[in-house]
Design a protein around this motif. Structure first.
Motif, PDB file in Angstrom:
ATOM      1  N   TRP A  95       0.812  -1.207   0.000  1.00 59.68           N
ATOM      2  CA  TRP A  95       0.000   0.000   0.000  1.00 59.68           C
ATOM      3  C   TRP A  95       0.856   1.272   0.000  1.00 59.68           C
ATOM      4  N   GLN A  96       2.032   1.195   0.612  1.00 59.84           N
ATOM      5  CA  GLN A  96       2.893   2.376   0.756  1.00 59.84           C
ATOM      6  C   GLN A  96       4.324   1.975   0.450  1.00 59.84           C
ATOM      7  N   GLY A 132       6.643   3.214   3.983  1.00 56.58           N
ATOM      8  CA  GLY A 132       6.074   1.914   4.321  1.00 56.58           C
ATOM      9  C   GLY A 132       6.989   1.105   5.219  1.00 56.58           C
ATOM     10  N   ARG A 150      -5.734  -1.831   3.518  1.00 60.04           N
ATOM     11  CA  ARG A 150      -4.618  -0.998   3.964  1.00 60.04           C
ATOM     12  C   ARG A 150      -4.547  -1.002   5.492  1.00 60.04           C
TER      13      ARG A 150
END
Length: 436
Positions: free
Chosen positions: A60-61, A66, A124
């Motif tokens: 997601w990141q 992340g 997420r």
């Protein structure tokens, strides 16, 4: 049953293949996954992926943020020396064995398939509680107050535990006489050097913008008998400085103002200082900040800015620091800051790099954090303590490797006739600093 650490179908090997494809080179550190499988170099630190959620965060990141989220939550950890692990990663990047991911459609499809096989696909994960959440326009007064509060209002008890008795939260000056344990002496030497560069004498009026917990304000008032106006946007800092002023009987010499630097009124100060506050001003706002320094100091008065910088091609803060430590901060190369100060009408007379000094300063704070880890976690929680471990270890490496720097810039506002009033040589500034 003990997992087979050599199987190529284990989570560690699947993760390693994915990472190596993306980075274009072999892993510089060993990798251990949640199923117990390992791969990578046998020596040195081991990156431990404790749960599938860490991988999900990266889906997601992607990138630094992340990874930082996974580390501060404990979903990703390092078994061994964290600094060594980060140093190996940076060394690999410098040697061009690794490069930033530029995945194509095929790479993305393969990564998605691997994530499915590893059971890492899902919604997420929530943003860690320690990550800053700012609202409003960039560098509006309300947003700047929230950004400063996020970091500096953590609690005075936290900073008392982390810092030495000077409560100076900036780069010290480590003379040859200082040992690794002399953090307070290094800070006092820095404070004395600043006062000497500013030419403070009894009764001189000093404006200390971004005064922190008052280390320079108190030193200038006590040791140089200066009259100081100390300005900070952080409420916790203002309360601490006022308490120290009362305890030391300095009410007739020190005024503490809790406000934005843009709201400062008055001028004709003999000297103005800004110690590691300019990074928070913002890029577009810095010309106005420099103009305010010029406006506040009298003709013939001096301005000292101690400020972090970055190399021409270095990122400076980065996603982690801007999300967890100093939201909205901006660093630029030293030469650009010098130009901005001169554009405002100041004459820059001396610059001095303290980059290597910051390696020692941050290392001293990191040692305190590790030695008193249980006290820190009891005070602020493990997630916040892990944020600070990553921040301090990574910060020391950034200064060590010249991705970041810190400089003292001494400027003067010349008179209309061009008189600076500066000494012919600066040699006396450094005499017996170790004894200060």
């Amino acid at each position: 049953m003990t997992p087979d650490r050599t199987t190529r179908t284990g989570a560690a090997h699947r993760l390693a293949a994915l990472v190596e494809d993306a980075l274009g080179g072999p892993l510089p550190v060993r990798l251990r996954a949640w199923d117990g499988t390992e791969t990578g170099p046998a020596d040195g630190p081991v990156v431990v992926v404790r749960s599938r959620r860490a991988l999900r965060r990266l889906l997601w990141q992607p990138g630094e943020l992340g990874l930082a989220q996974a580390y501060v939550t404990g979903e990703l950890d390092v078994d061994g020396d964290l600094a060594d692990g980060l140093r190996r990663m940076w060394a690999a990047a410098r040697e061009r064995r690794l490069h930033p991911p530029r995945p194509g459609l095929t790479d993305r499809a393969r990564a998605a398939a691997t994530a499915v096989r590893l059971g890492a696909v899902g919604p997420r994960p929530p943003v860690p509680a320690t990550q800053a959440r700012l609202r409003g326009g960039l560098h509006t007064k309300s947003r700047d107050r929230a950004a400063i509060s996020h970091h500096y209002d953590l609690s005075n008890d936290f900073y008392r535990l982390l810092l030495d008795d000077t409560m100076a939260y900036s780069c010290g000056l480590w003379t040859e006489e200082h040992t690794d344990a002399d953090a307070a002496a290094a800070q006092r030497a820095k404070l004395e050097l600043v006062c000497r560069k500013l030419g403070l004498t009894a009764g001189a009026r000093l404006l200390d913008i971004g005064c922190g917990w008052g280390s320079l304000t108190l030193h200038a008032a006590e040791h140089h008998k200066a009259r100081v106006t100390a300005v900070t946007l952080a409420g916790e800092q203002a309360a601490h400085v006022r308490e120290q002023v009362r305890e030391r009987g300095l009410e007739d010499r020190v005024e503490v103002v809790n406000q934005d630097y843009r709201d400062i009124t008055g001028g004709d100060y003999d000297a103005v200082s800004s110690i590691e506050m300019g990074e928070h001003v913002g890029d577009a706002e810095y010309p106005a900040f420099a103009a305010s320094l010029h406006r506040r100091v009298r003709p013939g008065g001096r301005v000292l800015v101690q400020q972090m910088s970055r190399g021409r091609n270095a990122p400076g803060g980065g996603a982690f620091i801007e999300a967890y430590i100093a939201p909205d901060m901006h660093m630029r190369p030293l030469g650009e800051t010098v130009q901005l100060l001169e554009d405002a009408g100041l004459e820059v007379r001396y610059t001095e790099s303290l980059r290597e000094h910051y390696v020692l300063t941050v290392a001293a704070w990191e040692r305190t954090l590790e030695e008193r880890w249980d006290e820190f976690t009891a005070l602020v929680g493990e997630e916040t303590a892990r944020v600070w471990r990553l921040y301090l270890v990574g910060g020391a490496l950034a200064f060590e490797q010249r991705r970041m720097g810190v400089d003292q810039i001494l400027a003067v506002r010349p008179t209309a006739e061009g008189v600076s009033g500066m000494p012919a040589t600066p040699a006396r500034w450094y005499e017996r600093l170790d004894a200060s």
